[in-house]
Design a protein around this motif. Sequence first.
Motif, PDB file in Angstrom:
ATOM      1  N   ALA A  31      -7.202   1.461 -12.660  1.00 30.89           N
ATOM      2  CA  ALA A  31      -6.138   0.965 -11.781  1.00 30.89           C
ATOM      3  C   ALA A  31      -6.305   1.508 -10.364  1.00 30.89           C
ATOM      4  O   ALA A  31      -6.221   0.763  -9.380  1.00 30.89           O
ATOM      5  CB  ALA A  31      -4.774   1.361 -12.348  1.00 30.89           C
ATOM      6  N   GLY A  56      -5.835  -1.381 -16.804  1.00 31.96           N
ATOM      7  CA  GLY A  56      -5.759  -0.773 -15.484  1.00 31.96           C
ATOM      8  C   GLY A  56      -6.149  -1.730 -14.378  1.00 31.96           C
ATOM      9  O   GLY A  56      -5.492  -1.806 -13.330  1.00 31.96           O
ATOM     10  N   TRP A  59      -3.397  -4.356 -13.832  1.00 34.69           N
ATOM     11  CA  TRP A  59      -2.243  -3.838 -13.098  1.00 34.69           C
ATOM     12  C   TRP A  59      -2.516  -3.877 -11.594  1.00 34.69           C
ATOM     13  O   TRP A  59      -1.676  -4.318 -10.811  1.00 34.69           O
ATOM     14  CB  TRP A  59      -1.954  -2.396 -13.528  1.00 34.69           C
ATOM     15  N   TYR A 309       0.512   4.977 -13.040  1.00 31.61           N
ATOM     16  CA  TYR A 309       1.158   3.924 -12.253  1.00 31.61           C
ATOM     17  C   TYR A 309       2.646   3.754 -12.573  1.00 31.61           C
ATOM     18  O   TYR A 309       3.327   2.932 -11.967  1.00 31.61           O
ATOM     19  CB  TYR A 309       0.413   2.587 -12.359  1.00 31.61           C
TER      20      TYR A 309
END
Length: 332
Positions: A31, A56, A59, A309
């Motif tokens: 991410a 990841g 996102w 996150y």
Amino acid sequence: MIKTKNKNDIWIKLICGASNEDTVAIEDLCAIYTAAGVDYIDVAAEESIVNAAKKGIEWAEKIYKNSPGLMISISDGNDIHFRKAKFDPLRCPPNCPRPCEKVCPTFAIDNSGIKENKCYGCGRCISSCPLNLISEYEYNLSKDDLASTLQKIKPDAVEIHTEINRLDSFTKVVGILKSSETKLDKISISCGLNHSVKKSQEPEDLLKALWERYDILNELNIPLIWQLDGRPMSGDLAPTTSRDTVKLFERIGSDLPPGLIQLAGGTNEKTHEFLKSNNLPDGIAFGSAARKIMQPIIESAHNNNKRLYEYPESMALAIKKAKKFLEPWKSS
């Protein structure tokens, strides 16, 4: 689809580790570096690890509109990229200052030994132990049934780890790739000089080996990346490790087979300082150096059973650090 590379940018790959199975950390790393703008992310060839990487990436894609390709690492034989470390903690003296724990970039070592899922085989702990109690063992997630693995994962690209004297086994792996009919955007070939063999290998030996592999791969008609490993899996994060990589590139780079040239093995935040502005590679790959700067932030979130996150401020800080790390290559 993978984004088109800006003509002024250096191609960047994040290496998550060929034996790294810490899915929680991998999800956050993917991410972070997707948001920071990498072009490819290289992970171990195992379905759960690939799924974590994809989470990841997905996102970050929604917010930052970057779509890196997903590459998996495979090998044509025993390889230092496919290993982990181990030791018996009962043999450790009670007064040991535990240098192994201090140098581990993934916080994989504690009083119980080495957490297998967090170790990716960098080797830093092995050389740090004053009593030589730490050893390594092979941990190759892609060794069994490669064709089935490819069909399940459907990667965008594959990196084949090979050595100069393994042409026959390399040919077999390419045969499996071909028969699996996996649609690939790129094939990367990772090969370095093995100084542990009885007769020291020279850059010219490596060059010959890469041309032999080009002849085998050429019929697949898939774009190639030649990854020059200056100091593969040395475990050394010192700035000067970059010199070996740059020296190898300057020695044989202009004579490599057709394809992109990517530097790896000892690359870090100082690598760009050793390169000449009129002689740059097409790409750069970062492993330990890129992961180490993120690990404390990631660990802080994981200690609360959260993904990074899920903490917007911490995630923003991590992305800022990643962008700063990649900045010299994105503004070349």
